[in-house]
Design an enzyme around this catalytic site. Structure first.
Site, PDB file in Angstrom:
ATOM      1  N   ASP A  21       8.834 -18.636  24.241  1.00 34.69           N
ATOM      2  CA  ASP A  21      10.203 -18.131  24.151  1.00 34.69           C
ATOM      3  C   ASP A  21      10.372 -16.770  24.841  1.00 34.69           C
ATOM      4  O   ASP A  21       9.490 -15.908  24.766  1.00 34.69           O
ATOM      5  CB  ASP A  21      10.519 -17.973  22.646  1.00 34.69           C
ATOM      6  CG  ASP A  21      11.898 -17.459  22.365  1.00 34.69           C
ATOM      7  OD1 ASP A  21      12.840 -18.234  22.514  1.00 34.69           O
ATOM      8  OD2 ASP A  21      12.030 -16.274  21.990  1.00 34.69           O
ATOM      9  N   GLU A  29      10.219 -20.421  28.847  1.00 35.20           N
ATOM     10  CA  GLU A  29      11.665 -20.205  28.853  1.00 35.20           C
ATOM     11  C   GLU A  29      11.993 -18.931  29.615  1.00 35.20           C
ATOM     12  O   GLU A  29      11.645 -17.832  29.189  1.00 35.20           O
ATOM     13  CB  GLU A  29      12.212 -20.061  27.425  1.00 35.20           C
ATOM     14  CG  GLU A  29      13.740 -20.020  27.415  1.00 35.20           C
ATOM     15  CD  GLU A  29      14.358 -19.092  26.387  1.00 35.20           C
ATOM     16  OE1 GLU A  29      13.708 -18.105  25.963  1.00 35.20           O
ATOM     17  OE2 GLU A  29      15.511 -19.324  26.007  1.00 35.20           O
TER      18      GLU A  29
HETATM   19  C1  GLC Z   1      15.432 -17.756  22.984  1.00 36.89           C
HETATM   20  C2  GLC Z   1      15.946 -18.823  22.048  1.00 36.89           C
HETATM   21  C3  GLC Z   1      17.222 -18.372  21.424  1.00 36.89           C
HETATM   22  C4  GLC Z   1      16.960 -17.096  20.671  1.00 36.89           C
HETATM   23  C5  GLC Z   1      16.335 -16.067  21.591  1.00 36.89           C
HETATM   24  C6  GLC Z   1      15.839 -14.884  20.834  1.00 36.89           C
HETATM   25  O1  GLC Z   1      16.253 -17.565  24.064  1.00 36.89           O
HETATM   26  O2  GLC Z   1      16.119 -20.019  22.747  1.00 36.89           O
HETATM   27  O3  GLC Z   1      17.771 -19.329  20.576  1.00 36.89           O
HETATM   28  O4  GLC Z   1      18.140 -16.610  20.125  1.00 36.89           O
HETATM   29  O5  GLC Z   1      15.226 -16.581  22.278  1.00 36.89           O
HETATM   30  O6  GLC Z   1      14.710 -15.249  20.109  1.00 36.89           O
END
Ligand code: GLC
Length: 737
Positions: free
Chosen positions: A274, A344
């Site tokens: 993430d 991500e």
């Molecule tokens: C990522 C997740 C999102 C979250 C963010 C902060 O982008 O997909 O849902 O709010 O991280 O953790």
């Protein structure tokens, strides 16, 4: 020794001093000597040493062959579909209105039914749920809302029994403010003092202490929050309840590696990592400049107001990820323990390639379609989105474009086919992937229109690469209406306030899964699910779609079956936009004698695939293709149906007016046999009849048995907006329906 045993040694000066004691001995004396325990033991030791070295080299060779194999083609995630489960919304087993692990376990048969084999769970760790699990208070425990560690172990076991993989969400950038590390860090208790990014404030003009710089949180407002216990500010890229970990501190890295080990020891099959672009910050802590790029109209407290040169994508990001990857890879021994590692990061494709090349992760998500809406699509738009990713998959990048052909009147035809074949692509390094929706962006059926559901699944499931599917998209689920501010759940939206929350809220795409037509769609027995169920659930749900052969669900399943065919597993792809509405591509075997031609109308109006723009050699010359699958369509004058034959002849053609049986008709002549380009074949009326007789119903109206002055000649298959066709040639064709 050989020398010694065969001769009597007389010249003491000419021999090795070590052997001197044996000089002058006779052969049988020497033999006696050899049998002494010392020499026997030495010989055995030598033999063992040689055997061990040999065994070592042999096993190394085997390991590297196995490893190479598992590293490349056999990696399971290359041919899987990653199905994203947002646990809060999938299935509630205990009637509290929130989905949980037991709920997911109870639905494992659904994944078998879908043909899905990899499930990515967004966070289920212990959390105060400010950011619905992305604010973690304990990385190595399950939140009671979702169940407990035993439930998690059951999930892994049950999933593995069915040959599914379980992928966890790994959130290394921040913790919850309720994590014990933060508590200890606030108190400056070692070794936690520097676990977070702490800075002194700055003296402001008004004499007050302000944040150390102008950095903004991704969820709006300053990225710094004052902590009175430490009399310092801490940095948070997201909510103030999500303090950022300090990766300048090697202990933090070690802690997070141990988190990975904990879940790997429980047998998980991979991680989605993430928010990686936020991992490091520039240590000079300078103000960021304002974002003057294009038409950015963000207000001062919105993240986009600044140009993020100091808080995103810092040079150490890749090194830190590589450290995580190393730990994960150390759990890969045999093909069944291969892990999937997904990144991500919302960035341009060209900037994401570094994750393939240097981090060791498997792929950064391709979010190009997640950021698009209907105005970006159609033929040319889709071409742009597909090509902007695919061109980076190649090493070196190379495309073979086919020259533009003439556009027929009134239509915008442009054939820009690119072939990316085995000779020019090294997919072992960079593997394509496609994401259409997720828990942070509106569902694609809302952005593009629900009628685009099937055509979009044809696109992402049949292109080469790994698709990620967001729960419920297979049913054609759309967003729910934005709940009123007072009922808003998403803290990001709440943070932005009642005026702007609608622009940011992620509630609409997180509504409960629609299982059946019982109250609350069978998601929960509670009267108050945590988010409202989409009212369309009464018709749109798993149970009703299951019984309809042409439902979104069943088309999805058919495509899942089709993508298992070997022509979809190889690396050949040729794709292009033929009109402003139509995007098409070919997947075929190396010999070209079996393949699939996929034609998709992703535009907002009906259109035909113009034969005169069909690139030569794309599909077999002179043979009609079989319609293997079509999305449902309502053509008034003749639908294309499964089993039809469609002409996709390479067309050197002329449109002529001919008099036939006393009537003037417009007619396309198609060169069916391989004559030099530009030379028209001489055709008999029978030939022409055959040409047109092979066409679809609509085109049948142009066949000579059905002459009508007002009907056009056959131009190519006609597709409604949102219609997709899978045409096939070769044999045997798969039985997918
Ligand atoms: C990522 C997740 C999102 C979250 C963010 C902060 O982008 O997909 O849902 O709010 O991280 O953790």
């Amino acid at each position: 020794m050989r020398k010694l045993s065969s001769h009597i040694i007389t010249d003491r000066n000419s021999i090795d001093p070590l052997l001197l004691p044996y000089a002058g001995m006779k052969k049988d004396e020497l033999l006696l000597f050899c049998k002494r325990p010392f020499w026997v033991r030495s010989r055995i030791a030598l033999l063992i040493a040689i055997l061990s070295i040999w065994l070592f080299l042999f096993s190394n060779a085997i390991t590297s062959v196995v490893h190479k194999k598992t590293c490349d083609a056999d990696k399971w995630w290359k041919h899987s579909i990653i199905y994203e489960v947002y646990p809060r919304s999938f299935k509630d087993s205990n009637g509290d209105g929130v989905g949980d692990l037991k709920g997911i376990i109870s639905k494992l048969d659904y994944f078998t039914y879908l043909g899905i084999d990899a499930i990515w769970l967004t966070p289920v760790y212990k959390s105060p749920m400010k950011d619905f699990g992305y604010d973690i208070a304990n990385f190595v425990d399950i939140d009671p809302l979702f169940g407990d560690l035993d439930n998690f172990k059951d999930l892994v076991t049950e999933a593995h029994n069915r040959d599914f993989k379980i992928i966890m969400d790994f959130v290394p950038n921040h913790t919850s403010r309720e994590h014990n590390w933060f508590n200890l860090s606030c108190q400056e208790i070692e070794p936690y003092t520097d676990y977070y990014v702490w800075k002194n404030g700055k003296l402001m003009k008004d004499g007050k202490i302000g944040p150390p710089n102008n950095w903004l949180s991704q969820f709006g407002g300053s990225a710094w929050t004052w902590n009175s216990q430490r009399s310092q500010f801490y940095y948070h890229a997201f909510l103030k309840e999500q303090p950022d970990l300090n990766y300048e501190n090697p202990k933090v890295l070690e802690e997070m590696k141990n988190v990975l080990r904990f879940w790997l020891d429980l047998g998980v099959d991979g991680f989605r990592i993430d928010a990686v672009s936020n991992l490091h910050e520039d240590l000079r802590y300078l103000d960021e400049p304002t974002n003057d790029e294009g038409s950015i109209s963000a207000s001062k407290d919105e993240f986009n107001y600044l140009k993020h040169i100091y808080v995103l994508h810092q040079p150490k990001t890749i090194t830190t990820i590589a450290e995580f990857v190393k730990v994960i890879r150390s759990y890969e021994n045999v093909p069944s323990t291969i892990k999937a590692i997904m990144i991500e990061d919302y960035d341009k494709a060209q900037n994401l390639m570094v994750y393939f090349d240097e981090s060791g992760a498997d792929f950064p998500f391709n979010f190009d379609f997640v950021g698009a809406d209907a105005k970006h699509l159609g033929g040319f738009g889709t071409m742009k989105l597909v090509d902007s990713w695919m061109k980076y998959m190649t090493a070196p990048t190379k495309s073979v474009a086919v020259a533009n052909r003439h556009a027929p009147e009134g239509n915008d035809v442009k054939s820009n086919y690119s072939s990316r074949s085995s000779q020019i692509i090294d997919y072992s390094k960079r593997w394509p992937n496609w994401v259409t929706s997720n828990h942070d962006r509106h569902r694609f059926a809302t952005r593009f229109g629900e009628n685009m559901t099937d055509v979009f699944h044809m696109l992402i499931l049949l292109l080469p690469g790994t698709p990620t599917v967001y729960y419920g998209d297979e049913l054609g689920m759309t967003n729910i209406d934005v709940p009123p501010f007072t009922q808003t759940q998403d803290s990001f939206a709440l943070n932005m306030g009642p005026e702007r929350y609608k622009l940011y809220t992620r509630d609409p795409e997180r509504s409960p899964m629609q299982w059946d037509s019982t109250p609350n769609a069978g998601f929960t027995t509670s009267n108050s699910p945590w988010l409202p169920v989409n009212p369309d659930y009464v018709k749109k749900n798993f149970q009703t779609e299951k019984d309809d052969k042409m439902s979104h669900l069943n088309i999805f399943r058919t495509l899942v079956k089709l993508r298992r065919e070997k022509e979809f597993r190889n690396i050949y792809i040729s794709y292009g936009a033929i009109t402003k509405n139509i995007f098409s591509f070919v997947r075929k075997n190396a010999e070209g004698d079996k393949g699939y031609f996929i034609i998709l109308n992703l535009g907002r109006e009906p259109d035909y695939y113009p034969l005169e723009a069909h690139p030569s050699g794309l599909t077999p010359f002179g043979k009609p293709l079989k319609v293997l699958l079509t999305t449902p369509n309502n053509h008034s004058n003749g639908a294309i149906s499964i089993g039809n034959q469609i002409n996709m002849f390479q067309s050197t053609q002329s449109i002529q007016t001919k008099n036939f049986k006393g009537k003037d008709i417009k007619m396309i002549e198609t060169l069916k046999d391989k004559k030099p380009a530009g030379q028209l074949g001489e055709k008999t009326e029978k030939d022409i009849e055959l040409d047109h007789g092979l066409t679809t119903k609509r085109n049948l109206s142009t066949s000579l048995n059905n002459i009508d002055n007002n009907v056009d000649v056959y131009k190519g298959p006609w597709l409604e907006s949102g219609q997709g066709l899978v045409l096939a040639w070769g044999s045997p064709l798969p039985d997918i329906l």
